[in-house]
Scaffold this motif. Sequence first.
Motif, PDB file in Angstrom:
ATOM      1  N   ILE A 110      40.025  69.279  87.679  1.00  0.00           N
ATOM      2  CA  ILE A 110      40.052  70.922  86.194  1.00  0.00           C
ATOM      3  C   ILE A 110      38.806  69.959  85.569  1.00  0.00           C
ATOM      4  CG2 ILE A 110      41.473  71.316  84.538  1.00  0.00           C
ATOM      5  CD1 ILE A 110      44.091  70.636  86.951  1.00  0.00           C
ATOM      6  N   SER A 111      38.012  71.316  84.635  1.00  0.00           N
ATOM      7  CA  SER A 111      36.890  70.647  83.741  1.00  0.00           C
ATOM      8  C   SER A 111      37.279  72.088  82.865  1.00  0.00           C
ATOM      9  CB  SER A 111      35.610  70.814  84.578  1.00  0.00           C
ATOM     10  OG  SER A 111      35.292  72.546  85.252  1.00  0.00           O
ATOM     11  N   LEU A 112      36.426  71.347  82.127  1.00  0.00           N
ATOM     12  CA  LEU A 112      36.376  72.397  80.400  1.00  0.00           C
ATOM     13  C   LEU A 112      35.480  73.673  80.867  1.00  0.00           C
ATOM     14  CD1 LEU A 112      36.270  70.451  77.109  1.00  0.00           C
ATOM     15  CD2 LEU A 112      38.202  72.548  78.380  1.00  0.00           C
ATOM     16  N   ILE A 113      35.296  74.735  81.150  1.00  0.00           N
ATOM     17  CA  ILE A 113      34.506  75.822  80.498  1.00  0.00           C
ATOM     18  C   ILE A 113      33.152  75.663  79.913  1.00  0.00           C
ATOM     19  CG2 ILE A 113      33.788  78.273  80.984  1.00  0.00           C
ATOM     20  CD1 ILE A 113      36.731  78.981  82.439  1.00  0.00           C
ATOM     21  N   ALA A 114      33.527  75.086  78.496  1.00  0.00           N
ATOM     22  CA  ALA A 114      32.778  75.264  77.475  1.00  0.00           C
ATOM     23  C   ALA A 114      31.708  74.368  77.488  1.00  0.00           C
ATOM     24  CB  ALA A 114      33.384  74.896  76.279  1.00  0.00           C
ATOM     25  N   SER A 115      32.142  72.706  77.883  1.00  0.00           N
ATOM     26  CA  SER A 115      31.314  71.703  78.218  1.00  0.00           C
ATOM     27  C   SER A 115      31.354  70.749  79.868  1.00  0.00           C
ATOM     28  CB  SER A 115      31.523  70.711  77.492  1.00  0.00           C
ATOM     29  OG  SER A 115      32.994  70.025  77.989  1.00  0.00           O
TER      30      SER A 115
END
Length: 161
Positions: A110-115
């Motif tokens: 899972i990852s942040l889209i922004a960073s």
Amino acid sequence: MDFNRSISRLKGFTLVELVTTIILIGIVSVVVLPRFFSSSSFSAYTLRNEFISELRQAQLRALNNTDRCYEVNVTATGYQLRHYSARVGNSCATLVRTEAVQNYSGGASISLIASASQSFNITFDSLGRMLSPSCTGACFNINADDILKVAVESEGYIYAL
């Protein structure tokens, strides 16, 4: 005599019936069976639904226990819900309890889209709005065989895109 001859004709399948059956078996084997035997997109959808459930659980606990702080800690290997004794500003104070870590399987993440970061903490305020990370709309990528998105609205609604 004619009765015996008509019975002998009914003992087999016609060529049309055989060809139709072979075509149907071919379609089933090409389209349907791979979905049962591969975990390709199934793992991405499962991880997305589990992650949304974890976020909603943290959100509901923050709504119901305004004197405490609940945080979902996401790392490169999994995520877990953490309970804190109180909130200090926009951060949580003393760690009280942690739930079991939900480990990823099959190279998922899972990852942040922004960073594009895979390590972050998600906290909610007493109104169920996400405090950190600060994003609205599509916020998280679920990376498995498919890439799926999880969105959080400014009012706190969490949903799959």
